[in-house]
Every structure is written in structure tokens, then in C-alpha cells.
Scaffold this active site. Structure first.
Site, PDB file in Angstrom:
ATOM      1  CB  THR A  22      -1.049   0.037   1.217  1.00 47.20           C
ATOM      2  OG1 THR A  22      -1.398   1.279   1.425  1.00 47.20           O
ATOM      3  CG2 THR A  22      -0.086  -0.364   2.533  1.00 47.20           C
ATOM      4  CG  ASP A  23      -0.994   5.077  -0.921  1.00 44.91           C
ATOM      5  OD1 ASP A  23      -1.572   4.236   0.157  1.00 44.91           O
ATOM      6  OD2 ASP A  23      -1.798   5.882  -1.595  1.00 44.91           O
ATOM      7  CD  GLU A  24      -3.071   3.816   4.720  1.00 37.61           C
ATOM      8  OE1 GLU A  24      -2.740   3.390   5.949  1.00 37.61           O
ATOM      9  OE2 GLU A  24      -4.371   3.932   4.420  1.00 37.61           O
TER      10      GLU A  24
ATOM     11  CE1 TYR B 273      -3.353  -2.498   5.872  1.00 31.50           C
ATOM     12  CE2 TYR B 273      -2.977  -0.024   5.607  1.00 31.50           C
ATOM     13  CZ  TYR B 273      -3.371  -1.542   5.016  1.00 31.50           C
ATOM     14  OH  TYR B 273      -3.475  -1.691   3.574  1.00 31.50           O
TER      15      TYR B 273
ATOM     16  CE  LYS C 195      -0.175  -4.328   3.302  1.00 31.77           C
ATOM     17  NZ  LYS C 195      -0.687  -5.844   2.547  1.00 31.77           N
TER      18      LYS C 195
HETATM   19  P1  NAD Z   1     -10.298  -6.756   2.590  1.00 35.66           P
HETATM   20  O1  NAD Z   1     -10.349  -6.384   4.064  1.00 35.66           O
HETATM   21  O2  NAD Z   1     -11.423  -6.301   2.084  1.00 35.66           O
HETATM   22  O3  NAD Z   1      -9.899  -8.127   2.546  1.00 35.66           O
HETATM   23  C1  NAD Z   1      -8.748  -8.986   3.121  1.00 35.66           C
HETATM   24  C2  NAD Z   1      -9.219 -10.585   2.795  1.00 35.66           C
HETATM   25  O4  NAD Z   1      -8.156 -11.134   3.576  1.00 35.66           O
HETATM   26  C3  NAD Z   1     -10.513 -11.106   3.515  1.00 35.66           C
HETATM   27  O5  NAD Z   1     -11.036 -11.966   2.536  1.00 35.66           O
HETATM   28  C4  NAD Z   1      -9.926 -11.763   4.670  1.00 35.66           C
HETATM   29  O6  NAD Z   1     -10.939 -12.538   5.162  1.00 35.66           O
HETATM   30  C5  NAD Z   1      -8.652 -12.522   4.380  1.00 35.66           C
HETATM   31  N1  NAD Z   1      -7.685 -12.574   5.450  1.00 35.66           N
HETATM   32  C6  NAD Z   1      -7.305 -11.822   6.502  1.00 35.66           C
HETATM   33  N2  NAD Z   1      -6.607 -12.372   7.170  1.00 35.66           N
HETATM   34  C7  NAD Z   1      -6.231 -13.726   6.921  1.00 35.66           C
HETATM   35  C8  NAD Z   1      -5.474 -14.767   7.344  1.00 35.66           C
HETATM   36  N3  NAD Z   1      -4.976 -14.697   8.325  1.00 35.66           N
HETATM   37  N4  NAD Z   1      -5.641 -15.622   6.340  1.00 35.66           N
HETATM   38  C9  NAD Z   1      -6.411 -15.744   5.391  1.00 35.66           C
HETATM   39  N5  NAD Z   1      -6.922 -14.600   4.715  1.00 35.66           N
HETATM   40  C10 NAD Z   1      -6.978 -13.705   5.389  1.00 35.66           C
HETATM   41  O7  NAD Z   1      -8.765  -6.087   2.000  1.00 35.66           O
HETATM   42  P2  NAD Z   1      -8.794  -5.374   0.636  1.00 35.66           P
HETATM   43  O8  NAD Z   1      -8.942  -3.696   0.767  1.00 35.66           O
HETATM   44  O9  NAD Z   1      -9.254  -6.188  -0.438  1.00 35.66           O
HETATM   45  O10 NAD Z   1      -7.063  -5.349   0.528  1.00 35.66           O
HETATM   46  C11 NAD Z   1      -6.476  -6.475   0.072  1.00 35.66           C
HETATM   47  C12 NAD Z   1      -4.866  -6.069   0.067  1.00 35.66           C
HETATM   48  O11 NAD Z   1      -4.484  -4.963  -0.590  1.00 35.66           O
HETATM   49  C13 NAD Z   1      -4.275  -5.794   1.601  1.00 35.66           C
HETATM   50  O12 NAD Z   1      -3.126  -6.349   1.616  1.00 35.66           O
HETATM   51  C14 NAD Z   1      -4.355  -4.454   1.453  1.00 35.66           C
HETATM   52  O13 NAD Z   1      -3.278  -4.057   2.505  1.00 35.66           O
HETATM   53  C15 NAD Z   1      -3.970  -4.036   0.203  1.00 35.66           C
HETATM   54  N6  NAD Z   1      -4.219  -2.504  -0.359  1.00 35.66           N
HETATM   55  C16 NAD Z   1      -5.405  -2.356  -0.030  1.00 35.66           C
HETATM   56  C17 NAD Z   1      -6.135  -0.992  -0.585  1.00 35.66           C
HETATM   57  C18 NAD Z   1      -7.491  -0.380  -0.597  1.00 35.66           C
HETATM   58  O14 NAD Z   1      -8.026   0.468  -0.966  1.00 35.66           O
HETATM   59  N7  NAD Z   1      -8.516  -1.356  -0.302  1.00 35.66           N
HETATM   60  C19 NAD Z   1      -5.060  -0.172  -1.343  1.00 35.66           C
HETATM   61  C20 NAD Z   1      -3.684  -0.553  -1.362  1.00 35.66           C
HETATM   62  C21 NAD Z   1      -3.499  -1.662  -1.121  1.00 35.66           C
HETATM   63  O1  DAU Z   2      -4.203   4.277   0.402  1.00 35.63           O
HETATM   64  C1  DAU Z   2      -4.259   2.736   0.515  1.00 35.63           C
HETATM   65  C2  DAU Z   2      -5.104   2.376   1.754  1.00 35.63           C
HETATM   66  O2  DAU Z   2      -6.501   2.947   1.658  1.00 35.63           O
HETATM   67  C3  DAU Z   2      -5.122   0.847   2.058  1.00 35.63           C
HETATM   68  O3  DAU Z   2      -4.033   0.305   2.256  1.00 35.63           O
HETATM   69  C4  DAU Z   2      -6.066   0.394   3.111  1.00 35.63           C
HETATM   70  O4  DAU Z   2      -6.348  -0.781   3.464  1.00 35.63           O
HETATM   71  C5  DAU Z   2      -7.546   1.087   2.815  1.00 35.63           C
HETATM   72  O5  DAU Z   2      -8.251   0.942   3.947  1.00 35.63           O
HETATM   73  C6  DAU Z   2      -7.231   2.632   2.619  1.00 35.63           C
HETATM   74  O6  DAU Z   2      -6.850   3.256   3.912  1.00 35.63           O
HETATM   75  P1  DAU Z   2      -7.708   4.716   4.294  1.00 35.63           P
HETATM   76  O7  DAU Z   2      -7.527   5.012   5.859  1.00 35.63           O
HETATM   77  O8  DAU Z   2      -7.285   5.671   3.413  1.00 35.63           O
HETATM   78  O9  DAU Z   2      -9.181   4.292   3.836  1.00 35.63           O
HETATM   79  P2  DAU Z   2     -10.562   4.656   4.638  1.00 35.63           P
HETATM   80  O10 DAU Z   2     -11.593   4.263   3.903  1.00 35.63           O
HETATM   81  O11 DAU Z   2     -10.679   3.901   6.008  1.00 35.63           O
HETATM   82  O12 DAU Z   2     -10.418   6.447   4.830  1.00 35.63           O
HETATM   83  C7  DAU Z   2     -10.395   7.113   3.589  1.00 35.63           C
HETATM   84  C8  DAU Z   2     -10.520   8.286   4.395  1.00 35.63           C
HETATM   85  O13 DAU Z   2     -11.715   8.937   4.676  1.00 35.63           O
HETATM   86  C9  DAU Z   2      -9.592   8.751   5.467  1.00 35.63           C
HETATM   87  O14 DAU Z   2      -8.822   9.859   5.567  1.00 35.63           O
HETATM   88  C10 DAU Z   2     -10.431   8.758   6.915  1.00 35.63           C
HETATM   89  C11 DAU Z   2     -11.584   9.111   6.034  1.00 35.63           C
HETATM   90  N1  DAU Z   2     -13.086   8.574   6.769  1.00 35.63           N
HETATM   91  C12 DAU Z   2     -13.092   7.298   6.815  1.00 35.63           C
HETATM   92  C13 DAU Z   2     -14.270   6.508   7.583  1.00 35.63           C
HETATM   93  C14 DAU Z   2     -14.396   5.075   7.410  1.00 35.63           C
HETATM   94  C15 DAU Z   2     -13.936   9.273   7.316  1.00 35.63           C
HETATM   95  O15 DAU Z   2     -13.909  10.622   7.244  1.00 35.63           O
HETATM   96  N2  DAU Z   2     -15.012   8.729   7.956  1.00 35.63           N
HETATM   97  C16 DAU Z   2     -14.982   7.333   7.845  1.00 35.63           C
HETATM   98  O16 DAU Z   2     -16.293   7.043   8.577  1.00 35.63           O
END
Ligand code: NAD
Ligand code: DAU
Length: 339
Positions: free
Chosen positions: A125-127, A153, A157
């Protein structure tokens, strides 16, 4: 070609499975998922009977089970999406993030080494780069930006990324890492900003914006992320990190207002609530490397992607209403009651 996809019952992993089965009908995709609160088998119902797809319920931290699966399947590639992914949950309870995101990653890589698996891709992730100031729009995250994390988190990562690079250097495991910006699209769990605001607005519930709503995220349609990973798997250089993002920076408050407008809901639902602890101000990816070296570019504009996403939530009420009716209620009360 046999590909193990971990975390495939979650948001991005499931979209990746759909994309790969469609694009490469000759590939075998094996999904390993523990089915935590974020994993949902019903998400995979359109592919569950596909003879090229197999689902295995397992925990990536469970060495014995992972070893057995790897020995039996002998995959060509492992793509690790499995993670605890929600920043707010990591602030409440960091331990499970360290376990799944760091220990789970090393367990998978150990199995790759033990069974001679040729290729491991880490979805990061970019985080891991921390955040950028709002008053320096000229600054972007490149692959050279130092890791500088803010939340449990992102720290977990970053720890995993360092381990992946260590397994490359020390053991010669053939690895790549992608670091993507915020995704949005179908099957996004309604604890994250965009789906939470959509389902709350549809239920005429308050829309909780953290702090002043000026925090900026760089949004990418999930299918564009999947396409980028596909390109990295097929053309990426071993040992390299690739940033993925599409220069689509938006303030949280503007996203929430846009969702209200698209759904015909009043902005009076918007409620400013207590800020997230350690809240990152701005994320912004510089995607030059993946563009110049691998030819990837995002294809879905935000204006089009957000409409498609909202339409998906309108047409798939059953999917998210089912989630809302379970444990989610306790989570929601705990996280938002005192905000
Ligand atoms: P998500 O939370 O929707 O899904 C995570 C999945 O992993 C779920 O199906 C969960 O059951 C499974 N999981 C969790 N723990 C596990 C374990 N111990 N063993 C096997 N399976 C397990 O997450 P997402 O948003 O789809 O993110 C997927 C990946 O992409 C993550 O690694 C996250 O860090 C990365 N990522 C997410 C975003 C985003 O915006 N959502 C952006 C950049 C990177
Ligand atoms: O940048 C990539 C990341 O993006 C991934 O690695 C993470 O898995 C993914 O969850 C996401 O992280 P963020 O923290 O950026 O996403 P989130 O949707 O939780 O929040 C987006 C923005 O919105 C953040 O600035 C917090 C704000 N927010 C979030 C929630 C849930 C609110 O203002 N209100 C809310 O209720």
C-alpha cells in the site's frame, strides 16, 4: 499456470480473481482465505463452480496447513492480498495486524522456499510512505520515498514489505511488490469511506466525516489495480517495487458530497466527527515507473468509476445488507458511538 491468490474473498482479491479468470481462461486460480469478518464467500459465488477455480478456507499464519496446500497445489505464482486492512481497526487492536500482515507474509514466503515456488507477489500500500503535506501539491510518493508509517496497519504492511525484500536478497526468492493508492469499486466492505457513505446515505443515516474532511486520498478504480498487478506478474522485474496510482486526488468531504448528489440525498446528513488518531493528511502516488517500464495506465476516470460503484451498491443490496445485519452492527456502534 497455477496461481494461489490469498485474501481472495475480500474486496481487491475477489476483483482480481474475476479479472484473471476472465482474461486467462486457461489459468487455474486457487483462493486461500480465512474468511475473517472482511471475507465473504458469497462474493465468490459467480466463480465458485468454475472448474478453473478452487476455494480453500485457511489462515495464512497456519504453517502446517499452508505447507500442505503448497505441496499439493505446487503453484507457479503466489499473490498475497490477505491482510487486516482497516486503519481504524488497527488503532483499536494492533496485534492481529502484526500477526496476519507480518507473520502471515513470512509463512507464505517460507512455503514458497520450501516447495520451490518460483514467484511471490506482495500486494502492499502507499500508506507505507506515511503522508504528504496539504500545502505541497508538487510532492508525490515515488518508490524511493522512505518508509515512514503512521498507523499500526501501515507499520505492519511496511514490516511485511521489508521482509519480502529480505527474502529476495537473503534467500533469492523471486519477489515483486506493488504499492497502490486507495481503491474503490464493487465488493468494498462498508467500513471504508466510499462504501460506508453509500450505504449510510441509502439508509438515510448520518455520514461521519473525520476531522474537517480536508484529508486527501488518491482514488483508483479496483479493476485498474488488478490490471496493474497482472502486468507486474507477467512483465515486472524481480526484486522491484512498483507504485500504482492514477493522479486522482480528492478531499474526503468532496467525495461525500458527490455521493450525496449522485444518490439525491441531502448534505445535511454529513456530520463532522472526532478525527482519526494519527490521521494521514494526503496520499499521492507518482506512477511514472510502472507507466514508463511496463506501460500501465489507469483506464477508468473517477467520474465514471464512482457512478459504476454506486450503481453496483444499488443493484447488490443483498450483499451489503447481509453484512450490515451481522457483527457489523457491534463494530459500527463501537467505532461511531462516541465520535
Ligand atoms: P479486505 O479487508 O477487503 O480483504 C482482506 C481479505 O483477507 C479477506 O477476505 C479476509 O478474510 C482475508 N484474510 C484476512 N486475514 C487472513 C488470514 N490470516 N489468512 C487468510 N486470509 C485472511 O482487504 P482489501 O481492501 O481487499 O485489501 C487487499 C490487500 O490490498 C491488502 O493487503 C491491503 O493492504 C492492500 N491494499 C488495499 C487497498 C485498498 O484501498 N483497499 C489499497 C492498497 C493496498
Ligand atoms: O491508501 C491505501 C489504503 O487505503 C489501504 O492500504 C487501506 O487498506 C485502505 O483501507 C485505505 O486506507 P484509508 O485509511 O485511506 O481508507 P478509509 O476508507 O478507511 O478512509 C479514507 C479516508 O476517509 C480517510 O482520510 C479517513 C476518512 N474517513 C473514513 C471513514 C471510514 C472518514 O472521514 N469517515 C469514515 O467513517
Amino acid at each position: 499456470m497455477k496461481i494461489i491468490v490469498t485474501g481472495g474473498a475480500g474486496f481487491i482479491g475477489s476483483n482480481f480473481i474475476f479479472y484473471m479468470l476472465e482474461k486467462y481462461p486457461e489459468y487455474n486460480i486457487i483462493c486461500i482465505d480465512k474468511l475473517t469478518y472482511a471475507g465473504n464467500l458469497s462474493t465468490l459465488k459467480s466463480v465458485i463452480n468454475n472448474p478453473k477455480f478452487r476455494f480453500i478456507k485457511a489462515d495464512i499464519c497456519d504453517r502446517g496447513t499452508i505447507d500442505k496446500v503448497f505441496e499439493e497445489v505446487q503453484p507457479d505464482i503466489v499473490v498475497n492480498f490477505a491482510a487486516e486492512s482497516h486503519v481504524d481497526r488497527s488503532i483499536e487492536d494492533p496485534g492481529i495486524f502484526l500477526k496476519t500482515n507480518i507473520w502471515g507474509t513470512s509463512t507464505l514466503m517460507d512455503a514458497c522456499l520450501r516447495f520451490g515456488i518460483k514467484r511471490y507477489h506482495q500486494v502492499s500500500t502507499d500508506e507505507v510512505y506515511g503522508d504528504l503535506p496539504l500545502d505541497r501539491p508538487d510532492l508525490f510518493f515515488t518508490e524511493e520515498t522512505p518508509l515512514h508509517t503512521s498507523s499500526p496497519y501501515s507499520s505492519s504492511k511496511a514490516g511485511a514489505d521489508l521482509l519480502v525484500l529480505a527474502y529476495y536478497r537473503t534467500y533469492g526468492l523471486q519477489v515483486t511488490i506493488s504499492r497502490c493508492s486507495n481503491n474503490y469499486g464493487p465488493y468494498h466492505f462498508p467500513e471504508k469511506l466510499i462504501p460506508l457513505m453509500i450505504v449510510n446515505a441509502l439508509n438515510n443515516k448520518f455520514l461521519p466525516v473525520y476531522g474537517n474532511g480536508n484529508n486527501v486520498r488518491d482514488w483508483l478504480y479496483v479493476e485498474d489495480h488488478c490490471k496493474a498487478i497482472d502486468i507486474i506478474l507477467h512483465q515486472g522485474k524481480i526484486g522491484e517495487v512498483y507504485n500504482i496510482g492514477g493522479h486522482n486526488e480528492m478531499r474526503n468531504i468532496d467525495i461525500v458530497k458527490l455521493i450525496c448528489k449522485e444518490l439525491g440525498k441531502t448534505e445535511s446528513l454529513i456530520t463532522y466527527v472526532t478525527d482519526r488518531k494519527g490521521h494521514d493528511m494526503r496520499y499521492a502516488i507518482d506512477p511514472k515507473k510502472i507507466h514508463n517500464e511496463l506501460g500501465w495506465l489507469p483506464e477508468t476516470r473517477f467520474t465514471e468509476g464512482i457512478k459504476k460503484t454506486i450503481k453496483w451498491y444499488l443493484e447488490n443490496r443483498e450483499w451489503w445488507e447481509d453484512i450490515l445485519s451481522g457483527e457489523y452492527q457491534n463494530y459500527y456502534k463501537k467505532m461511531y458511538k462516541n465520535k
